[in-house]
Design a protein around this motif. Structure first.
Motif, PDB file in Angstrom:
ATOM      1  N   ARG A 102      41.513  51.653  42.261  1.00  0.00           N
ATOM      2  CA  ARG A 102      41.229  51.063  43.580  1.00  0.00           C
ATOM      3  C   ARG A 102      40.496  49.747  43.384  1.00  0.00           C
ATOM      4  NH1 ARG A 102      37.861  54.671  46.642  1.00  0.00           N
ATOM      5  NH2 ARG A 102      36.094  53.536  45.798  1.00  0.00           N
ATOM      6  N   GLU A 150      30.716  52.130  38.487  1.00  0.00           N
ATOM      7  CA  GLU A 150      30.798  52.370  39.929  1.00  0.00           C
ATOM      8  C   GLU A 150      29.483  52.944  40.459  1.00  0.00           C
ATOM      9  OE1 GLU A 150      33.948  55.019  41.068  1.00  0.00           O
ATOM     10  OE2 GLU A 150      33.724  54.560  43.201  1.00  0.00           O
ATOM     11  N   SER A 161      34.203  53.322  33.655  1.00  0.00           N
ATOM     12  CA  SER A 161      34.448  52.974  35.054  1.00  0.00           C
ATOM     13  C   SER A 161      33.490  53.716  35.990  1.00  0.00           C
ATOM     14  CB  SER A 161      35.905  53.304  35.407  1.00  0.00           C
ATOM     15  OG  SER A 161      36.131  53.160  36.783  1.00  0.00           O
ATOM     16  N   LEU A 195      38.824  42.922  42.886  1.00  0.00           N
ATOM     17  CA  LEU A 195      37.743  43.480  42.063  1.00  0.00           C
ATOM     18  C   LEU A 195      37.895  44.991  41.987  1.00  0.00           C
ATOM     19  CD1 LEU A 195      34.826  41.404  43.623  1.00  0.00           C
ATOM     20  CD2 LEU A 195      35.972  40.998  41.424  1.00  0.00           C
ATOM     21  N   VAL A 196      37.874  45.521  40.782  1.00  0.00           N
ATOM     22  CA  VAL A 196      38.145  46.947  40.593  1.00  0.00           C
ATOM     23  C   VAL A 196      36.877  47.767  40.838  1.00  0.00           C
ATOM     24  CG1 VAL A 196      38.793  48.718  38.912  1.00  0.00           C
ATOM     25  CG2 VAL A 196      40.055  46.559  39.036  1.00  0.00           C
ATOM     26  N   GLN A 197      37.018  48.753  41.713  1.00  0.00           N
ATOM     27  CA  GLN A 197      35.909  49.649  42.033  1.00  0.00           C
ATOM     28  C   GLN A 197      35.986  50.943  41.237  1.00  0.00           C
ATOM     29  OE1 GLN A 197      36.833  49.932  46.250  1.00  0.00           O
ATOM     30  NE2 GLN A 197      34.986  48.752  46.744  1.00  0.00           N
ATOM     31  N   THR A 198      37.198  51.455  41.049  1.00  0.00           N
ATOM     32  CA  THR A 198      37.368  52.792  40.484  1.00  0.00           C
ATOM     33  C   THR A 198      38.615  52.868  39.614  1.00  0.00           C
ATOM     34  OG1 THR A 198      36.418  53.769  42.477  1.00  0.00           O
ATOM     35  CG2 THR A 198      37.672  55.231  41.084  1.00  0.00           C
ATOM     36  N   MET A 199      38.479  53.576  38.492  1.00  0.00           N
ATOM     37  CA  MET A 199      39.646  53.911  37.662  1.00  0.00           C
ATOM     38  C   MET A 199      39.578  55.396  37.361  1.00  0.00           C
ATOM     39  SD  MET A 199      40.122  51.061  34.697  1.00  0.00           S
ATOM     40  CE  MET A 199      38.479  50.377  34.501  1.00  0.00           C
ATOM     41  N   HIS A 200      40.656  56.114  37.647  1.00  0.00           N
ATOM     42  CA  HIS A 200      40.726  57.535  37.313  1.00  0.00           C
ATOM     43  C   HIS A 200      41.861  57.781  36.324  1.00  0.00           C
ATOM     44  CE1 HIS A 200      38.682  58.719  41.366  1.00  0.00           C
ATOM     45  NE2 HIS A 200      37.816  58.350  40.450  1.00  0.00           N
ATOM     46  N   GLU A 201      41.584  58.633  35.344  1.00  0.00           N
ATOM     47  CA  GLU A 201      42.601  59.001  34.360  1.00  0.00           C
ATOM     48  C   GLU A 201      42.922  60.475  34.551  1.00  0.00           C
ATOM     49  OE1 GLU A 201      40.134  57.503  31.002  1.00  0.00           O
ATOM     50  OE2 GLU A 201      41.864  56.237  30.569  1.00  0.00           O
ATOM     51  N   THR A 241      34.531  45.513  38.646  1.00  0.00           N
ATOM     52  CA  THR A 241      35.085  44.882  37.441  1.00  0.00           C
ATOM     53  C   THR A 241      35.963  43.704  37.828  1.00  0.00           C
ATOM     54  OG1 THR A 241      35.030  46.946  36.225  1.00  0.00           O
ATOM     55  CG2 THR A 241      36.558  45.263  35.421  1.00  0.00           C
ATOM     56  N   LEU A 267      47.369  48.021  29.484  1.00  0.00           N
ATOM     57  CA  LEU A 267      46.454  48.026  30.632  1.00  0.00           C
ATOM     58  C   LEU A 267      46.090  46.610  31.082  1.00  0.00           C
ATOM     59  CD1 LEU A 267      44.571  49.764  32.438  1.00  0.00           C
ATOM     60  CD2 LEU A 267      42.869  49.638  30.606  1.00  0.00           C
ATOM     61  N   GLU A 268      45.865  45.738  30.116  1.00  0.00           N
ATOM     62  CA  GLU A 268      45.434  44.374  30.458  1.00  0.00           C
ATOM     63  C   GLU A 268      46.431  43.659  31.368  1.00  0.00           C
ATOM     64  OE1 GLU A 268      43.867  41.768  27.256  1.00  0.00           O
ATOM     65  OE2 GLU A 268      45.270  40.275  28.030  1.00  0.00           O
ATOM     66  N   GLU A 271      37.686  55.986  31.826  1.00  0.00           N
ATOM     67  CA  GLU A 271      37.155  56.477  33.098  1.00  0.00           C
ATOM     68  C   GLU A 271      35.635  56.648  33.050  1.00  0.00           C
ATOM     69  OE1 GLU A 271      39.330  59.592  35.266  1.00  0.00           O
ATOM     70  OE2 GLU A 271      37.420  60.646  35.461  1.00  0.00           O
ATOM     71  N   PHE A 297      45.492  44.285  34.818  1.00  0.00           N
ATOM     72  CA  PHE A 297      44.217  43.639  35.148  1.00  0.00           C
ATOM     73  C   PHE A 297      44.342  42.123  35.270  1.00  0.00           C
ATOM     74  CE2 PHE A 297      40.553  46.387  35.570  1.00  0.00           C
ATOM     75  CZ  PHE A 297      41.143  47.620  35.333  1.00  0.00           C
ATOM     76  N   ARG A 298      45.268  41.526  34.530  1.00  0.00           N
ATOM     77  CA  ARG A 298      45.477  40.085  34.688  1.00  0.00           C
ATOM     78  C   ARG A 298      45.981  39.772  36.092  1.00  0.00           C
ATOM     79  NH1 ARG A 298      45.226  36.391  30.452  1.00  0.00           N
ATOM     80  NH2 ARG A 298      44.700  37.354  28.462  1.00  0.00           N
ATOM     81  N   GLU A 348      43.032  40.163  38.525  1.00  0.00           N
ATOM     82  CA  GLU A 348      42.095  39.046  38.436  1.00  0.00           C
ATOM     83  C   GLU A 348      42.680  37.796  39.092  1.00  0.00           C
ATOM     84  OE1 GLU A 348      40.681  38.351  34.455  1.00  0.00           O
ATOM     85  OE2 GLU A 348      39.849  36.405  35.014  1.00  0.00           O
ATOM     86  N   GLU A 363      42.086  43.365  26.532  1.00  0.00           N
ATOM     87  CA  GLU A 363      42.315  44.195  25.352  1.00  0.00           C
ATOM     88  C   GLU A 363      42.465  43.241  24.178  1.00  0.00           C
ATOM     89  OE1 GLU A 363      45.674  46.365  27.361  1.00  0.00           O
ATOM     90  OE2 GLU A 363      44.466  48.093  26.753  1.00  0.00           O
TER      91      GLU A 363
END
Lengths: 231, 222
Positions: free
Chosen positions: B218, A196, A192, B194-200, A202, B181-182, A189, B185-186, B189, A207
């Motif tokens: 998102r 942002e 990220s 296109l990824v703007q935000t990642m929250h954990e 992205t 995770l990949e 995060e 993302f595959r 893609e 990985e």
């Protein structure tokens, strides 16, 4: 001691390690080849951010990229300058014009920087619109952990926090080398959020898997590769 | 058994659980997920709507929602609970909608339970307008790769993080698949997202604050 000071103080030893096949084997064997696949084709001008002794810049130059390296350590830059163009500067205050590059590549360097957010912000500034920022780091899921033993079935243990950023020191002494792989652990995060805030999206995340004989390592990711585009 | 079949077989259990307040992922993660979404008045496809709890909430927030699920039992109960709502029986990997039909596709805690999430993500991209958003929440891939060792106050990965591993979610007893995770993302893609935000989102009960339990993402369609 900051990460910058730690790495500057061991620049000569790092250069010896990075250039000797008995020293660094993972990067030439699989990490760097996968990273080169992540990069866009050679374009106008590329910046190697945190170039160290210059291994990525040399690989890029060999593939026809017009590349300049930058590192905060004068000793690292002196070593890199033996073969490629490199300058001493802080990643958070780059001596380049807005939009000077169409590619910024940071190979195994972002986690060695004390200030991620400013490095990424500066990266965005020196990139032209739609320029690409590619980076490789130790995978954040494995940086805060370790295998409990050398057994093939060894469990991978994470003690303490994944979510809190913190410094980790990992002193490796073998084959006559002595390197402290000092790094800032940061959760995904954090990367990220930095991207942002700086205006990146992205487009690819990989990985990277270990290639070699240590069968424990086939169960966890080794490196995180990410390609972002500047809006 | 496919995930689709497995979920139909636990539909009654799931509904009993959700409707008695037993869905922790909703209680904890839903509000943060709604904040991730672009603002209302948009047409939304909710992917893997289950019995409809997220779709009803989105409608209350002002979105124009279509819920989709592969389980006939779930879709039936979603319709029953919300007679004015629109709920469609269908496969996320082969969506029964035309190209560019929605402004937003939201998948709350459903991708990890699908047989082919990458195909579902590509299909989501297809039915989105250009500039539309794809938002999803899943159990965090690090969290599903191991388990908490309470005695030693640590997280332990015994198997492989890198493999896709079917399992029963321990608290809710529903079928799910751990994926790295990949793999998500595959799909993003491939779909041109296109990824703007990642929250954990942090753990709250076991090893509180130390590990990520949910992942919210998102992405925007080019």
């Amino acid at each position: 001691m900051t990460l910058r000071e730690t790495w500057d103080a061991q620049a000569a030893e790092w250069t010896r390690f990075a250039r000797d096949p008995r020293g660094d084997s993972w990067n030439p064997r699989f990490n760097l080849p996968r990273f080169l696949e992540l990069l866009p084709p050679r374009g106008r001008r590329a910046l190697d951010l945190g170039c160290g002794e210059g291994r990525l810049a040399r690989a890029l130059a060999a593939r026809g990229y017009a590349v300049v390296g930058v590192d905060s350590s004068a000793a690292m830059v002196a070593a890199a300058s033996e073969t490629v163009e490199a300058v001493v500067a802080d990643a958070g205050s780059l001596p380049f014009d807005d939009g000077a590059f169409d590619l910024v590549a940071a190979f195994m360097s972002l986690h060695d920087m004390d200030d991620l957010d400013n490095a990424v912000r500066e990266t965005a500034r020196v990139l032209e619109p739609r320029g690409r920022f590619c980076f490789a780091v130790v995978h954040p899921f494995v940086l805060p952990g370790r295998f409990e033993s050398r057994e093939e079935s060894a469990r991978f243990l994470i003690r303490g926090s994944y979510l809190d950023s913190h410094r980790r020191d990992d002193l490796v002494e073998r084959d006559g080398f002595r390197v402290n792989f000092a790094a800032a652990h940061r959760p995904i995060e954090s990367y990220s959020r930095a991207l942002e805030q700086a205006g990146f999206v992205t487009e690819r995340l990989r990985e990277v898997r270990y290639e070699g004989d240590d069968s424990r390592r086939h169960r966890v990711p080794s490196f995180l590769h990410l390609r972002a585009a500047r809006l | 058994m496919t995930q689709k079949e497995a979920w139909e077989s636990v539909a009654e259990h799931w509904i009993a659980l959700v409707r008695t307040g037993g869905d922790r992922s909703f209680d904890y993660g839903a509000e943060a997920f709604f904040e991730l979404l672009p603002p209302p008045a948009r047409s939304v496809l909710e992917l893997g709507c289950g019995e409809g709890r997220v779709a009803r909430r989105l409608a209350a927030l002002g979105y124009a929602v279509v819920g989709l699920d592969s389980s006939p039992t779930m879709v039936g109960l979603a319709r029953e609970a919300d007679p004015d709502g629109e709920y469609v029986l269908g496969d996320a990997a082969a969506l029964p909608f035309g190209d560019a039909s929605f402004d937003l596709v939201a998948a709350f805690m459903s991708l990890q339970d699908m047989d082919d999430p990458a195909a579902a993500i590509c299909e989501s991209a297809r039915v989105l307008v250009s500039g539309g958003c794809f938002c999803f929440a899943v159990i965090h891939p690090l969290w599903t790769s191991g388990e908490v060792d309470d005695d030693a106050n640590r997280f332990v990965i015994r198997g492989s993080y890198l493999a896709a591993v079917p399992h029963i979610r321990p608290v809710m007893q529903v079928p799910s698949i751990h994926r790295p995770l990949e793999s998500y993302f595959r799909g993003l893609e491939e779909g041109g997202l296109l990824v703007q935000t990642m929250h954990e989102l942090p753990t709250r009960t076991r090893l509180p604050g130390l590990l990520p339990v949910y992942l919210h993402v998102r992405a925007v369609r080019t």
